[in-house]
Enzyme design. Structure first.
Site, PDB file in Angstrom:
ATOM      1  N   MET A  57      23.711 -42.789 -60.693  1.00  0.00           N
ATOM      2  CA  MET A  57      23.171 -44.011 -61.293  1.00  0.00           C
ATOM      3  C   MET A  57      22.085 -43.640 -62.276  1.00  0.00           C
ATOM      4  O   MET A  57      21.189 -42.877 -61.946  1.00  0.00           O
ATOM      5  CB  MET A  57      22.592 -44.923 -60.213  1.00  0.00           C
ATOM      6  CG  MET A  57      21.847 -46.136 -60.737  1.00  0.00           C
ATOM      7  SD  MET A  57      22.897 -47.238 -61.694  1.00  0.00           S
ATOM      8  CE  MET A  57      23.992 -47.796 -60.403  1.00  0.00           C
ATOM      9  N   CYS A  58      22.171 -44.173 -63.476  1.00  0.00           N
ATOM     10  CA  CYS A  58      21.202 -43.847 -64.511  1.00  0.00           C
ATOM     11  C   CYS A  58      20.816 -45.116 -65.261  1.00  0.00           C
ATOM     12  O   CYS A  58      21.446 -46.159 -65.115  1.00  0.00           O
ATOM     13  CB  CYS A  58      21.779 -42.832 -65.500  1.00  0.00           C
ATOM     14  SG  CYS A  58      22.317 -41.302 -64.710  1.00  0.00           S
ATOM     15  N   GLY A  59      19.750 -44.994 -66.042  1.00  0.00           N
ATOM     16  CA  GLY A  59      19.321 -46.089 -66.903  1.00  0.00           C
ATOM     17  C   GLY A  59      19.526 -45.700 -68.356  1.00  0.00           C
ATOM     18  O   GLY A  59      19.219 -44.576 -68.760  1.00  0.00           O
TER      19      GLY A  59
END
Length: 536
Positions: A1-3
């Protein structure tokens, strides 16, 4: 999960010449940067060629910082998981991830695949949950998309032709986010920076399209006999088990130092089957499976935290523990009661509303609220019904397994029976196609944004491409069982539950999370409020 955050504002334009101070959408305000760091606390970085800002929630070593830049000037921001590749890319991906390979991370692999095969061929061949932004220096093009189902969030703002911003999250300031929209799933976007024109490449069920969906449209057949039904149940269980295995056995624990897995657990049919299959995958692992069960203090209803989902959750946990097929398993189930007092709802109300934007209905808020606190994963943990509870327990799992998709694929909602009553199986098929096709807009982007706030990643076995292909091909009477005036949705799931010994769970009716956890209509004295009403 990344932004992910990307913006393009021409250097010749000052903020005043753009009109509404577009520079506030960039990282100068620090508002969006701070919010994105909650999604990816392990690493964050900025590339200033254009404005690329990425945060990383690292699921495996080595930690790969983003934005990822190649020697040729390509820049990739990637949020998601690649579980598989097909065709020509399958062997190449395996080589990249081999024991002696340099690329040990999905982001690095995807960058190599884009470079060698191009964006379209790569997207056609990979399977997984993702959103990305990709800059190709040679062609001076920016590409962006969500996967064809839409399991990760990505928003776009293009209030002017010469400006664009892309982000996993909306701008926190309400005055700045009016122009932000969710990027639709089923479309890939290519912006040519030389002429500032956007090309849209759409996924299609037709062979002639540039991108063909990895599954067929919904099947209208209703011809089932007992032999074909038994075969179908076997295929259902094996295909769903494979989908769970892809999502569970790709969780690496080098960072948390403990083999802990977590299920968003209401006690209903969908999530209980996933809990069972997760335990099957981990049969030979010394692991813990946290069943995260959320309940709200609702002053309008009263009754404390003994909500319908809390009561059902305990019952389903007990039934799981008693299954003969799991008695020899080395992993164990732990029931985690997440109690949310009303004062915490008030404290986080505006923040949840910010995260779920552009969703803005009363129903969206009550659902987002439940996922927000469930994803936080802090509560009271029980290892068994007779053991002393562990107070203030916080799950170590960074991945949360979700049952979303089962109702939309297997006729789990009351409206599916209503559709059948009005127009038979053809009307049911049309309703199911509509439900599946709008998951990206109604559910997935919102849920990703609220859950990832705690540095957690939702994974959806029922929305695995291979399982979706199976589900859409299933005869309609394997989904909605009709006998006279009686109608039972999710027939296949219920049958499988009985086969493995979950008799009580097999008979449970669908209950929406906002009513099961009592996160809906919490304020007394507000009069009649519909779920579709806008939040004021």
């Amino acid at each position: 999960m990344c932004g992910i955050f990307f913006s393009l504002v021409p250097k010749s334009n000052s903020a005043s010449s753009i009109g509404e101070d577009f520079s506030k959408y960039t990282l100068a305000s620090l508002q969006l940067e701070k919010a994105l760091k909650r999604r990816g606390p392990d690493c964050y970085n900025t590339s200033q060629q254009l404005t690329f800002f990425s945060t990383v929630l690292s699921m495996r070593d080595p930690l790969t910082p983003q934005p990822l830049q190649s020697a040729e000037g390509r820049i990739l921001q990637f949020n998601g998981e690649i579980y598989d590749a097909v065709g020509e890319l399958e062997g190449y991906r395996s080589d990249l991830l081999g024991d002696d390979a340099v690329c040990k991370n999905d982001t690095a692999v995807l960058s190599q695949l884009f470079e060698r095969f191009g964006v379209i061929q790569t997207l056609q061949s990979i399977r997984g949950e993702y959103a990305f932004v990709y800059y190709d220096e040679l062609s001076r093009c920016i590409w962006w998309a969500r996967d064809c189902i839409g399991r990760r969030s990505l928003l776009v703002n293009r209030s002017r032709k010469d400006c664009i911003a892309l982000s996993s999250l909306p701008a926190p300031d309400p005055g700045l986010r009016a122009d932000w929209r969710e990027v639709p799933a089923g479309e890939v976007y290519k912006l040519d920076l030389r002429i500032m024109d956007i090309e849209v490449i759409s996924w299609s069920y037709e062979l002639c399209g540039s991108l063909k969906y990895p599954y067929m449209p919904i099947y209208f057949d209703i011809s089932l006999n007992q032999h074909s039904y038994d075969t179908l149940v076997t295929e259902f269980s094996s295909t769903l088990l494979a989908a769970v295995r892809r999502r569970v056995l790709t969780i690496h624990h080098s960072r948390s130092k403990a083999d802990t897995y977590a299920i968003l657990f209401s006690g209903g049919l969908d999530c209980t089957l996933l809990a069972y299959l997760t335990a099957i995958c981990l049969r030979d692992h010394n692991a813990h499976v946290d069943l995260l069960n959320v309940a709200f203090e609702n002053p309008r209803i009263g009754g404390g935290y003994d909500t319908p989902d809390r009561i059902l959750g305990r019952q389903s946990w007990q039934e799981l523990r008693s299954l003969p097929g799991l008695q020899s398993s080395q992993c164990d189930f732990r029931f985690v009661e997440i109690n949310v007092p009303y004062n915490q709802v008030i404290e986080y109300k505006s923040y949840v509303q910010d995260l779920m934007f552009p969703k803005d209905s009363v129903m969206d808020f009550s659902i987002a609220l439940a996922f927000f606190f469930a994803a936080r994963g802090i509560g009271t943990m029980f290892t068994s019904p007779v053991a002393d509870p562990v107070e203030e327990y916080s799950t170590l799992s960074r991945v949360l397994i979700s049952g979303l998709g089962a109702d939309e694929l297997f006729a789990g909602y009351t409206r599916h029976g209503t559709s059948f009553a009005r127009g038979g199986y053809e009307a049911l098929a049309n309703e199911l196609a509509l439900d599946f096709g709008r998951l990206h807009e109604r559910n997935l982007g919102r849920d990703d944004r609220v859950g990832a706030h705690w540095g957690k990643e939702f994974r959806y076995p029922y929305l695995d491409e291979e399982f979706v292909d199976f589900a859409l091909r299933c005869p309609l009477d394997s989904k909605l069982w009709v006998r006279g005036s009686a109608k039972e949705g999710k027939r296949l799931l219920r049958h499988f539950a009985r086969v493995i010994g979950l008799y009580q769970v097999a008979g449970e009716k669908k209950r929406a999370i906002q009513f099961g956890a009592r996160s809906a209509k919490m304020e007394a004295g507000k009069g009649r409020i519909r779920g579709t009403d806008k939040i004021v």
